[in-house]
Scaffold this motif. Sequence first.
Motif, PDB file in Angstrom:
ATOM      1  N   ALA A   4       1.329  -0.896   0.099  1.00  0.00           N
ATOM      2  CA  ALA A   4      -0.478   0.075  -0.061  1.00  0.00           C
ATOM      3  C   ALA A   4       0.876   1.326  -0.111  1.00  0.00           C
ATOM      4  CB  ALA A   4      -1.286  -0.177   1.444  1.00  0.00           C
ATOM      5  N   TYR A  33      -7.292  -1.082   6.141  1.00  0.00           N
ATOM      6  CA  TYR A  33      -7.729   0.134   5.790  1.00  0.00           C
ATOM      7  C   TYR A  33      -6.696   0.395   6.290  1.00  0.00           C
ATOM      8  CZ  TYR A  33     -12.275  -2.074   4.646  1.00  0.00           C
ATOM      9  OH  TYR A  33     -13.432  -2.623   4.616  1.00  0.00           O
ATOM     10  N   SER A  36      -8.247   7.555   3.904  1.00  0.00           N
ATOM     11  CA  SER A  36      -8.012   8.568   2.718  1.00  0.00           C
ATOM     12  C   SER A  36      -7.426  10.311   3.263  1.00  0.00           C
ATOM     13  CB  SER A  36      -9.395   8.563   1.845  1.00  0.00           C
ATOM     14  OG  SER A  36      -9.400   7.548   1.120  1.00  0.00           O
ATOM     15  N   VAL A  41     -12.851   8.944   4.826  1.00  0.00           N
ATOM     16  CA  VAL A  41     -12.898   7.421   3.993  1.00  0.00           C
ATOM     17  C   VAL A  41     -12.218   6.852   4.425  1.00  0.00           C
ATOM     18  CG1 VAL A  41     -13.577   6.284   1.732  1.00  0.00           C
ATOM     19  CG2 VAL A  41     -14.484   8.468   2.173  1.00  0.00           C
ATOM     20  N   LEU A  42     -12.175   5.759   4.724  1.00  0.00           N
ATOM     21  CA  LEU A  42     -11.722   4.493   5.008  1.00  0.00           C
ATOM     22  C   LEU A  42     -11.306   3.671   3.764  1.00  0.00           C
ATOM     23  CD1 LEU A  42     -11.935   2.601   7.712  1.00  0.00           C
ATOM     24  CD2 LEU A  42     -10.405   3.846   7.418  1.00  0.00           C
ATOM     25  N   ARG A  43     -10.027   3.257   3.280  1.00  0.00           N
ATOM     26  CA  ARG A  43      -9.755   2.663   1.868  1.00  0.00           C
ATOM     27  C   ARG A  43      -9.107   1.348   1.923  1.00  0.00           C
ATOM     28  NH1 ARG A  43      -5.533   6.705   0.235  1.00  0.00           N
ATOM     29  NH2 ARG A  43      -4.786   5.285   0.393  1.00  0.00           N
ATOM     30  N   LEU A  44      -9.759   0.437   2.018  1.00  0.00           N
ATOM     31  CA  LEU A  44      -8.922  -1.132   1.338  1.00  0.00           C
ATOM     32  C   LEU A  44      -7.711  -0.922   0.544  1.00  0.00           C
ATOM     33  CD1 LEU A  44      -8.672  -4.166   2.937  1.00  0.00           C
ATOM     34  CD2 LEU A  44     -10.428  -4.804   0.491  1.00  0.00           C
ATOM     35  N   GLU A  45      -7.070  -1.179   1.786  1.00  0.00           N
ATOM     36  CA  GLU A  45      -5.646  -0.998   1.336  1.00  0.00           C
ATOM     37  C   GLU A  45      -4.796  -2.396   1.141  1.00  0.00           C
ATOM     38  OE1 GLU A  45      -3.964   1.117  -0.575  1.00  0.00           O
ATOM     39  OE2 GLU A  45      -4.932   2.938   0.280  1.00  0.00           O
ATOM     40  N   ARG A  52     -10.735  -9.908  -4.601  1.00  0.00           N
ATOM     41  CA  ARG A  52     -10.641  -8.427  -4.340  1.00  0.00           C
ATOM     42  C   ARG A  52     -12.247  -8.128  -4.935  1.00  0.00           C
ATOM     43  NH1 ARG A  52      -8.573  -3.936  -2.096  1.00  0.00           N
ATOM     44  NH2 ARG A  52      -6.365  -4.324  -2.267  1.00  0.00           N
ATOM     45  N   TRP A  58     -16.930  -3.249   0.189  1.00  0.00           N
ATOM     46  CA  TRP A  58     -15.627  -2.980   1.509  1.00  0.00           C
ATOM     47  C   TRP A  58     -14.627  -1.960   1.106  1.00  0.00           C
ATOM     48  CZ3 TRP A  58     -19.627  -3.069   4.908  1.00  0.00           C
ATOM     49  CH2 TRP A  58     -20.366  -4.325   4.925  1.00  0.00           C
ATOM     50  N   THR A  59     -14.351  -1.819  -0.160  1.00  0.00           N
ATOM     51  CA  THR A  59     -12.925  -1.328  -0.916  1.00  0.00           C
ATOM     52  C   THR A  59     -13.015   0.417   0.193  1.00  0.00           C
ATOM     53  OG1 THR A  59     -14.159  -0.200  -2.970  1.00  0.00           O
ATOM     54  CG2 THR A  59     -12.192  -2.867  -2.887  1.00  0.00           C
ATOM     55  N   ARG A  60     -14.065   0.784   0.016  1.00  0.00           N
ATOM     56  CA  ARG A  60     -14.542   2.604   0.395  1.00  0.00           C
ATOM     57  C   ARG A  60     -15.330   2.590   1.601  1.00  0.00           C
ATOM     58  NH1 ARG A  60     -12.321   6.937  -1.724  1.00  0.00           N
ATOM     59  NH2 ARG A  60     -13.522   8.441  -1.574  1.00  0.00           N
TER      60      ARG A  60
END
Length: 153
Positions: A4, A33, A36, A41-45, A52, A58-60
């Motif tokens: 990431a 996560y 950002s 916002v949380l990003r799935l890293e 995927r 659940w990526t954002r």
Amino acid sequence: MRSAAVPGSGGILPDSVLADVVRETGASVGLLYLLSPGEPVLRLEMASGVSRRIAAPWTRVPVSTAIPVTDAMRERRLLWLGSQEDIARRYPRVGIVLPYDFMLAAAPIIGATAVWGGMVLLWPVWHPPQLSAAEQEAIAAGCRRAAAILDQA
């Protein structure tokens, strides 16, 4: 799994941060996560044990969303959900989207001056009803390691 990019830097958060925790805890799924930059916002890293495509919804995740990882971040502590009933009762939206028997731990990644994000781990139903001391320490160590890397970036 992938590395990431650390927000706002040229550094790299190695995928071994999550891989080590998954291996040491015996989790079936691991998600990492990060917040950002400039938005709540949380990003799935990073993801381990799940495609995927399955993780796509659940990526954002807005930090205002009531899900285990955001609550762990807000409360600054490890959350353990030891049954599908716990998950359905505390997080009905998660229980509906993921109506499978599993256990879940969510932990914040807390740095020296910031909460960077969080880690989520899932185990199958045959996991003991509580996390062991070794599993708790592995999760805490992984979060500390991620935070240290992010703090230095």
